[in-house]
Scaffold this motif. Sequence first.
Motif, mmCIF file in Angstrom:
data_model
loop_
_atom_site.group_PDB
_atom_site.id
_atom_site.type_symbol
_atom_site.label_atom_id
_atom_site.label_comp_id
_atom_site.label_asym_id
_atom_site.label_seq_id
_atom_site.Cartn_x
_atom_site.Cartn_y
_atom_site.Cartn_z
ATOM 1 N N GLN A 121 6.116 13.341 8.510
ATOM 2 C CA GLN A 121 7.092 12.219 9.016
ATOM 3 C C GLN A 121 8.452 12.278 8.797
ATOM 4 O O GLN A 121 9.299 11.889 9.170
ATOM 5 C CB GLN A 121 6.975 10.679 8.808
ATOM 6 C CG GLN A 121 5.820 11.041 8.803
ATOM 7 C CD GLN A 121 4.933 9.168 8.717
ATOM 8 O OE1 GLN A 121 5.639 8.290 9.634
ATOM 9 N NE2 GLN A 121 4.198 9.240 7.205
ATOM 10 N N ARG A 172 1.477 12.978 4.307
ATOM 11 C CA ARG A 172 1.685 12.101 5.007
ATOM 12 C C ARG A 172 2.913 11.944 5.259
ATOM 13 O O ARG A 172 3.875 11.626 6.040
ATOM 14 C CB ARG A 172 1.584 10.683 4.409
ATOM 15 C CG ARG A 172 1.649 9.261 5.648
ATOM 16 C CD ARG A 172 0.652 8.314 5.199
ATOM 17 N NE ARG A 172 0.564 6.893 6.077
ATOM 18 C CZ ARG A 172 -0.727 6.670 6.941
ATOM 19 N NH1 ARG A 172 -1.574 7.096 6.761
ATOM 20 N NH2 ARG A 172 -0.145 5.946 7.461
ATOM 21 N N MET A 196 4.737 5.310 2.221
ATOM 22 C CA MET A 196 5.504 6.391 2.877
ATOM 23 C C MET A 196 6.090 6.714 4.302
ATOM 24 O O MET A 196 7.130 7.077 4.565
ATOM 25 C CB MET A 196 3.960 7.411 3.139
ATOM 26 C CG MET A 196 3.644 7.706 1.493
ATOM 27 S SD MET A 196 4.751 8.185 0.981
ATOM 28 C CE MET A 196 4.848 7.218 -0.363
ATOM 29 N N ASP A 197 5.248 5.708 4.812
ATOM 30 C CA ASP A 197 5.848 5.097 6.438
ATOM 31 C C ASP A 197 7.233 4.550 6.491
ATOM 32 O O ASP A 197 8.290 5.263 7.155
ATOM 33 C CB ASP A 197 4.805 3.977 7.509
ATOM 34 C CG ASP A 197 3.421 4.617 7.623
ATOM 35 O OD1 ASP A 197 3.626 5.851 7.270
ATOM 36 O OD2 ASP A 197 2.407 4.262 7.924
ATOM 37 N N CYS A 227 -5.567 10.386 -3.499
ATOM 38 C CA CYS A 227 -4.592 9.465 -3.440
ATOM 39 C C CYS A 227 -3.133 9.666 -2.953
ATOM 40 O O CYS A 227 -2.614 9.973 -2.279
ATOM 41 C CB CYS A 227 -5.075 8.020 -3.946
ATOM 42 S SG CYS A 227 -4.128 6.858 -3.175
ATOM 43 N N ARG A 262 -2.949 12.803 -0.751
ATOM 44 C CA ARG A 262 -2.481 12.730 0.408
ATOM 45 C C ARG A 262 -1.302 11.692 1.202
ATOM 46 O O ARG A 262 -1.056 11.720 2.402
ATOM 47 C CB ARG A 262 -3.826 11.675 1.068
ATOM 48 C CG ARG A 262 -4.950 12.241 0.755
ATOM 49 C CD ARG A 262 -6.217 12.103 1.713
ATOM 50 N NE ARG A 262 -6.256 10.798 0.486
ATOM 51 C CZ ARG A 262 -7.392 10.533 -0.062
ATOM 52 N NH1 ARG A 262 -8.028 11.872 -0.294
ATOM 53 N NH2 ARG A 262 -7.507 9.752 -0.993
ATOM 54 N N LEU A 263 -0.846 11.119 0.016
ATOM 55 C CA LEU A 263 0.670 10.339 0.265
ATOM 56 C C LEU A 263 1.174 11.112 0.528
ATOM 57 O O LEU A 263 2.267 10.825 1.708
ATOM 58 C CB LEU A 263 0.860 9.297 -1.053
ATOM 59 C CG LEU A 263 0.299 8.320 -1.128
ATOM 60 C CD1 LEU A 263 0.440 7.109 -1.288
ATOM 61 C CD2 LEU A 263 -0.328 7.045 0.602
ATOM 62 N N THR A 296 0.463 -0.954 -0.036
ATOM 63 C CA THR A 296 -0.379 -0.189 -0.073
ATOM 64 C C THR A 296 0.766 1.490 0.592
ATOM 65 O O THR A 296 1.673 1.605 0.549
ATOM 66 C CB THR A 296 -0.847 -0.297 1.488
ATOM 67 O OG1 THR A 296 -0.371 0.185 2.924
ATOM 68 C CG2 THR A 296 -1.472 -1.203 1.483
ATOM 69 N N GLY A 297 0.355 2.034 -0.285
ATOM 70 C CA GLY A 297 0.729 3.677 -0.430
ATOM 71 C C GLY A 297 1.702 3.774 1.225
ATOM 72 O O GLY A 297 2.437 4.496 1.226
ATOM 73 N N GLU A 298 0.573 3.522 1.792
ATOM 74 C CA GLU A 298 0.389 4.396 3.252
ATOM 75 C C GLU A 298 2.005 3.176 3.815
ATOM 76 O O GLU A 298 2.000 4.510 4.109
ATOM 77 C CB GLU A 298 -0.529 4.631 4.029
ATOM 78 C CG GLU A 298 -1.997 5.051 3.861
ATOM 79 C CD GLU A 298 -2.149 4.674 2.416
ATOM 80 O OE1 GLU A 298 -3.359 5.255 1.778
ATOM 81 O OE2 GLU A 298 -2.173 3.743 1.655
ATOM 82 N N GLU A 299 1.868 2.415 3.324
ATOM 83 C CA GLU A 299 2.964 1.361 3.901
ATOM 84 C C GLU A 299 4.464 1.786 3.556
ATOM 85 O O GLU A 299 5.411 2.195 4.414
ATOM 86 C CB GLU A 299 2.860 0.214 3.679
ATOM 87 C CG GLU A 299 2.015 -1.118 4.570
ATOM 88 C CD GLU A 299 1.346 -2.102 4.258
ATOM 89 O OE1 GLU A 299 1.612 -2.765 4.808
ATOM 90 O OE2 GLU A 299 1.655 -2.389 2.810
ATOM 91 N N TYR A 357 5.553 5.461 -7.095
ATOM 92 C CA TYR A 357 3.908 5.251 -7.206
ATOM 93 C C TYR A 357 3.302 5.097 -8.390
ATOM 94 O O TYR A 357 3.582 6.261 -9.395
ATOM 95 C CB TYR A 357 2.997 6.207 -5.978
ATOM 96 C CG TYR A 357 1.704 6.114 -5.798
ATOM 97 C CD1 TYR A 357 0.920 4.873 -4.726
ATOM 98 C CD2 TYR A 357 0.381 6.836 -6.474
ATOM 99 C CE1 TYR A 357 -0.223 5.231 -5.160
ATOM 100 C CE2 TYR A 357 -0.956 6.857 -6.824
ATOM 101 C CZ TYR A 357 -1.518 5.545 -5.879
ATOM 102 O OH TYR A 357 -2.199 5.554 -6.058
#
Length: 401
Positions: A257, A253, A204-205, A246, A249-250, A199-202, A223
């Motif tokens: 961080q 995010r 980024m983190d 989407c 937002r990534l 996932t994109g969120e994973e 991406y």
Amino acid sequence: MAQPAHMASAWPDEPVPLSLDTAPVPEYGTGSLADLLPTIAAGLEVPGFEHRIAELTPADRNCVFLIDGLGWEQIKAHPGEAPFLASLLGSSRGGTGRPITAGFPATTATSLASVGTGRPPGEHGLPGYTVRDPAIGELMNQLRWKPWTPPHAWQPYPTVFQLADTVGVHTAQVSSPTFRDTPLTKVALSGGTFHGRLTGEERMDLAAGQLAAGDRSLVYTYYSEVDGSGHRFGVDSDAWRGQLMCVDRLVQRLAEQLPPRAALYVTADHGMIDIPFDEQSRIDFDEDWELRAGVALLGGEGRARHVYAVPGAASDVLACWREVVGEQFWVASRDEAIEAGWFGPTIDERVHGRIGDVIAAAHGDVVITASVNEPNESAMVGVHGSMTPVEQLVPLLEVRS
């Protein structure tokens, strides 16, 4: 016997091909994708690199987030869907508010190789979507790597990531697991460690975590879904706008961080343009006997064609293509394109034969399809490849901690 004036005026004017002098050559050496990682590496004191993009200032921790298919013009045109990206437009290229250029052709395989090796297409040797392999006389798809070719024979230069890793820079790529072992990844983006996340969120983190893992760090993340939606549905579609929302937002995010002493650079491999499905906008090579005459292989893609002539026919093919499509395409011989710097200031000997005998780069809102031999590509709504601003200009947005 001279024709009467009224008879002479009845004949239409002869088409005038576009002058090659009007083609906007990428900013190789000072402001192209190939100059980004060398500039970052120079700031990290990696030996052998120079500071090429003068507007950028060094940082200890550097992250490059490449969004496939999201050109400069698309961000400018969609501030409502991408408010965070739009807020960063003024930060682009070291706060000048200017884009950089992708390189020619503006296509994924070429651009990713330029990013990762820090070299223009004429050196790294991936000068198009499909190009002729002189060793076998067949087209080689450099994105899908078909037919299979030994990767490091095709592209022998080390990547910037590899060179940075050897001198102690913490180096990592964070992308989809699909790309871990692809030949394109090996020749363009390898070096340090690869971390696959779905996932994109994973991503980024994890990218933020990898950025903080070293006092000096170089992290790349990617991406692809913006490009996929653009090809299938067009950049004027709700599906594409949804993907833009989407990825906006990534980026935010990841930006929120960033560890101390870090710089995030958001860029892209190319922009994209929608082409209507009509005969004027889509010229079908497979149905056009004039364009096919004397052609052994048709490479590249719809807006950046490599045309390979049968032996002895190159000059005739050049003349024909200029006559038929020269008002809508910059049509150059191999030597003319090389001299004009389309593929960079130098061309390696091994790359010379990969470039078409004739190169056709779209100027107008037009594409040369091949409905029989390229059915999937011919069905795409959004396309890219040429040197027009909508395809060629890409962002270099910046966030610093």
